[in-house]
Design a protein around this motif. Structure first.
Motif, mmCIF file in Angstrom:
data_model
loop_
_atom_site.group_PDB
_atom_site.id
_atom_site.type_symbol
_atom_site.label_atom_id
_atom_site.label_comp_id
_atom_site.label_asym_id
_atom_site.label_seq_id
_atom_site.Cartn_x
_atom_site.Cartn_y
_atom_site.Cartn_z
ATOM 1 N N VAL A 1 15.206 -25.858 -104.090
ATOM 2 C CA VAL A 1 16.505 -25.222 -103.905
ATOM 3 C C VAL A 1 16.596 -24.912 -102.412
ATOM 4 C CG1 VAL A 1 17.823 -23.104 -104.299
ATOM 5 C CG2 VAL A 1 16.675 -24.232 -106.200
ATOM 6 N N PRO A 2 17.719 -25.216 -101.751
ATOM 7 C CA PRO A 2 17.793 -24.939 -100.313
ATOM 8 C C PRO A 2 17.499 -23.474 -100.010
ATOM 9 C CG PRO A 2 19.643 -26.293 -101.019
ATOM 10 C CD PRO A 2 18.922 -25.867 -102.267
ATOM 11 N N LEU A 3 16.693 -23.251 -98.993
ATOM 12 C CA LEU A 3 16.352 -21.893 -98.606
ATOM 13 C C LEU A 3 17.497 -21.294 -97.797
ATOM 14 C CD1 LEU A 3 12.621 -22.367 -97.591
ATOM 15 C CD2 LEU A 3 13.570 -21.688 -99.801
ATOM 16 N N THR A 4 17.865 -20.062 -98.115
ATOM 17 C CA THR A 4 18.982 -19.413 -97.457
ATOM 18 C C THR A 4 18.532 -18.750 -96.165
ATOM 19 O OG1 THR A 4 18.603 -17.326 -98.600
ATOM 20 C CG2 THR A 4 20.018 -18.938 -99.702
ATOM 21 N N ALA A 5 19.505 -18.212 -95.441
ATOM 22 C CA ALA A 5 19.195 -17.419 -94.259
ATOM 23 C C ALA A 5 18.486 -16.131 -94.684
ATOM 24 C CB ALA A 5 20.474 -17.102 -93.502
ATOM 25 N N GLU A 6 18.003 -15.397 -93.716
ATOM 26 C CA GLU A 6 17.312 -14.147 -94.013
ATOM 27 C C GLU A 6 18.227 -13.229 -94.819
ATOM 28 O OE1 GLU A 6 16.209 -12.590 -90.237
ATOM 29 O OE2 GLU A 6 14.422 -13.850 -90.068
ATOM 30 N N PRO A 7 17.801 -12.792 -96.002
ATOM 31 C CA PRO A 7 18.649 -11.918 -96.803
ATOM 32 C C PRO A 7 18.782 -10.536 -96.169
ATOM 33 C CG PRO A 7 16.518 -12.207 -97.848
ATOM 34 C CD PRO A 7 16.551 -13.146 -96.698
ATOM 35 N N SER A 8 19.939 -9.905 -96.418
ATOM 36 C CA SER A 8 20.198 -8.556 -95.921
ATOM 37 C C SER A 8 19.970 -7.547 -97.040
ATOM 38 C CB SER A 8 21.633 -8.443 -95.407
ATOM 39 O OG SER A 8 21.835 -9.304 -94.311
ATOM 40 N N ILE A 9 19.416 -6.402 -96.684
ATOM 41 C CA ILE A 9 19.101 -5.336 -97.634
ATOM 42 C C ILE A 9 19.769 -4.071 -97.116
ATOM 43 C CG2 ILE A 9 17.231 -3.964 -98.633
ATOM 44 C CD1 ILE A 9 15.436 -6.533 -97.998
ATOM 45 N N MET A 10 20.601 -3.434 -97.959
ATOM 46 C CA MET A 10 21.352 -2.260 -97.520
ATOM 47 C C MET A 10 21.344 -1.179 -98.598
ATOM 48 S SD MET A 10 24.739 -3.908 -95.708
ATOM 49 C CE MET A 10 25.374 -2.262 -95.385
ATOM 50 N N TYR A 11 20.966 0.039 -98.183
ATOM 51 C CA TYR A 11 21.013 1.204 -99.056
ATOM 52 C C TYR A 11 21.748 2.328 -98.343
ATOM 53 C CZ TYR A 11 17.610 -0.926 -102.183
ATOM 54 O OH TYR A 11 16.983 -1.772 -103.077
ATOM 55 N N ALA A 12 22.473 3.115 -99.099
ATOM 56 C CA ALA A 12 23.114 4.324 -98.586
ATOM 57 C C ALA A 12 22.466 5.531 -99.248
ATOM 58 C CB ALA A 12 24.604 4.309 -98.867
ATOM 59 N N VAL A 13 22.040 6.490 -98.434
ATOM 60 C CA VAL A 13 21.534 7.761 -98.944
ATOM 61 C C VAL A 13 22.659 8.776 -98.779
ATOM 62 C CG1 VAL A 13 19.732 9.515 -98.792
ATOM 63 C CG2 VAL A 13 19.195 7.127 -98.236
ATOM 64 N N MET A 14 23.178 9.276 -99.893
ATOM 65 C CA MET A 14 24.312 10.194 -99.898
ATOM 66 C C MET A 14 23.803 11.617 -100.105
ATOM 67 S SD MET A 14 26.588 7.834 -99.530
ATOM 68 C CE MET A 14 28.042 8.881 -99.603
ATOM 69 N N THR A 15 24.148 12.522 -99.181
ATOM 70 C CA THR A 15 23.643 13.888 -99.224
ATOM 71 C C THR A 15 24.778 14.885 -99.016
ATOM 72 O OG1 THR A 15 23.098 13.713 -96.870
ATOM 73 C CG2 THR A 15 21.319 13.291 -98.446
ATOM 74 N N ALA A 16 24.519 16.130 -99.419
ATOM 75 C CA ALA A 16 25.518 17.183 -99.243
ATOM 76 C C ALA A 16 25.619 17.636 -97.797
ATOM 77 C CB ALA A 16 25.185 18.363 -100.147
ATOM 78 N N SER A 17 24.522 17.552 -97.047
ATOM 79 C CA SER A 17 24.506 17.899 -95.622
ATOM 80 C C SER A 17 24.070 16.669 -94.830
ATOM 81 C CB SER A 17 23.521 19.049 -95.357
ATOM 82 O OG SER A 17 23.882 20.192 -96.099
ATOM 83 N N PRO A 18 24.572 16.509 -93.611
ATOM 84 C CA PRO A 18 24.214 15.313 -92.838
ATOM 85 C C PRO A 18 22.740 15.285 -92.476
ATOM 86 C CG PRO A 18 25.447 16.867 -91.494
ATOM 87 C CD PRO A 18 25.489 17.395 -92.887
ATOM 88 N N LEU A 19 22.182 14.077 -92.415
ATOM 89 C CA LEU A 19 20.809 13.878 -91.956
ATOM 90 C C LEU A 19 20.844 13.605 -90.452
ATOM 91 C CD1 LEU A 19 19.416 11.850 -94.988
ATOM 92 C CD2 LEU A 19 19.421 14.323 -94.594
ATOM 93 N N GLU A 20 19.847 12.880 -89.918
ATOM 94 C CA GLU A 20 19.768 12.749 -88.465
ATOM 95 C C GLU A 20 20.920 11.956 -87.871
ATOM 96 O OE1 GLU A 20 16.740 9.704 -90.160
ATOM 97 O OE2 GLU A 20 17.494 11.702 -90.640
ATOM 98 N N THR A 21 21.474 11.024 -88.605
ATOM 99 C CA THR A 21 22.668 10.306 -88.175
ATOM 100 C C THR A 21 23.609 10.228 -89.367
ATOM 101 O OG1 THR A 21 21.786 8.129 -88.802
ATOM 102 C CG2 THR A 21 21.363 8.873 -86.546
ATOM 103 N N GLU A 22 24.876 9.922 -89.084
ATOM 104 C CA GLU A 22 25.836 9.788 -90.169
ATOM 105 C C GLU A 22 26.609 8.491 -89.990
ATOM 106 O OE1 GLU A 22 28.976 12.366 -92.808
ATOM 107 O OE2 GLU A 22 28.221 13.186 -90.924
ATOM 108 N N ASP A 23 26.657 7.693 -91.032
ATOM 109 C CA ASP A 23 27.354 6.407 -91.016
ATOM 110 C C ASP A 23 28.640 6.527 -91.820
ATOM 111 O OD1 ASP A 23 25.259 4.759 -89.620
ATOM 112 O OD2 ASP A 23 24.089 5.509 -91.304
#
Length: 231
Positions: free
Chosen positions: A6-28
């Motif tokens: 099977v043709p090999l794809t490009a590097e897969p992307s992995i994305m998680y969001a951590v949702m909190t009541a107060s902001p952590l060190e950065t906010e997206d």
């Protein structure tokens, strides 16, 4: 499984969001998935209620080559869940999307249902489809020709197959004939007794790659209830 490519794809992307009541060190500020979409892919009402009071977001994003994609996926999920556990947060797997409701110490690549969901919207067409395997660099799967009255049995076989694919990709290409055993299914479901589950009961599957849709089309070669459970 056979080794036809099977043709090999490009590097897969992995994305998680951590949702909190107060902001952590950065906010997206990427808009989180809607409750309707999260619910469609299996997020529980408990997690949705918790999300309503957690509006601050920290994103964890990685790419990985195919050899390391599964391990990177596992490690990023563990990192996200540990942050959530420390800050009373909720983790969203943005690749599916759904809330991840496991604990960080329960994450396992062998437990296939942690890593994908079944899309039942094609059930009327006698199909089951996966969502989530592209994060491993795999094509998504369509199980074709299912018996709607036994769709849970077909879904179990799919779980065993995904367990095999995550363990064997990309060293082995999935195209061709393969077998899915009761032990594969037990591992995929996260059954603690999986190592003792018999592996002499199995159902054959035929796997074809559809290039223009980038899909693996799977057909069972026998009745799974008979092949796996008949006396």
């Amino acid at each position: 499984m056979t080794a036809r490519p099977v043709p090999l794809t490009a590097e897969p992307s992995i994305m998680y969001a951590v949702m909190t009541a107060s902001p952590l060190e950065t906010e997206d500020l990427i808009p989180p998935p809607s409750p309707e979409l999260l619910r469609r892919y299996g997020t529980t009402e408990v997690a949705l209620r918790r999300l309503r009071s957690r509006h601050h977001q920290l994103l964890l994003m990685r790419t990985a080559d195919l050899e390391q994609a599964a391990f990177t996926q596992r490690d990023v999920r563990v990192e996200a869940l540990r942050l959530a556990e420390e800050h009373d947060g909720v983790v969203i797997d943005l690749g599916i999307p759904r809330a991840v409701e496991d604990r960080s110490d329960a994450v396992s690549l062998a437990h296939a249902t942690q890593w994908y969901v079944v899309d039942y919207s094609h059930l009327e067409a006698d199909e089951l489809r996966t969502v989530g395997l592209t994060a491993f660099g795999l094509p998504e799967i369509v199980v074709d020709g299912i018996d709607r009255e036994q769709h849970a049995m077909f879904s179990a076989v799919l779980t065993g197959l995904v367990h095999r694919l995550i363990a064997e990709w990309p060293a082995n290409d999935p195209v061709g004939e393969a077998t899915v055993t009761l032990r594969d299914i037990a591992y995929g479901l996260g059954d603690p007794s999986a190592p003792e589950t018999p592996k002499d009961r199995a159902v054959g599957v035929q796997i074809d790659y559809v290039a223009d849709q980038d899909l693996l089309v799977v057909r069972l070669l026998a009745d799974p209830a008979q092949a796996l459970f008949a006396p």
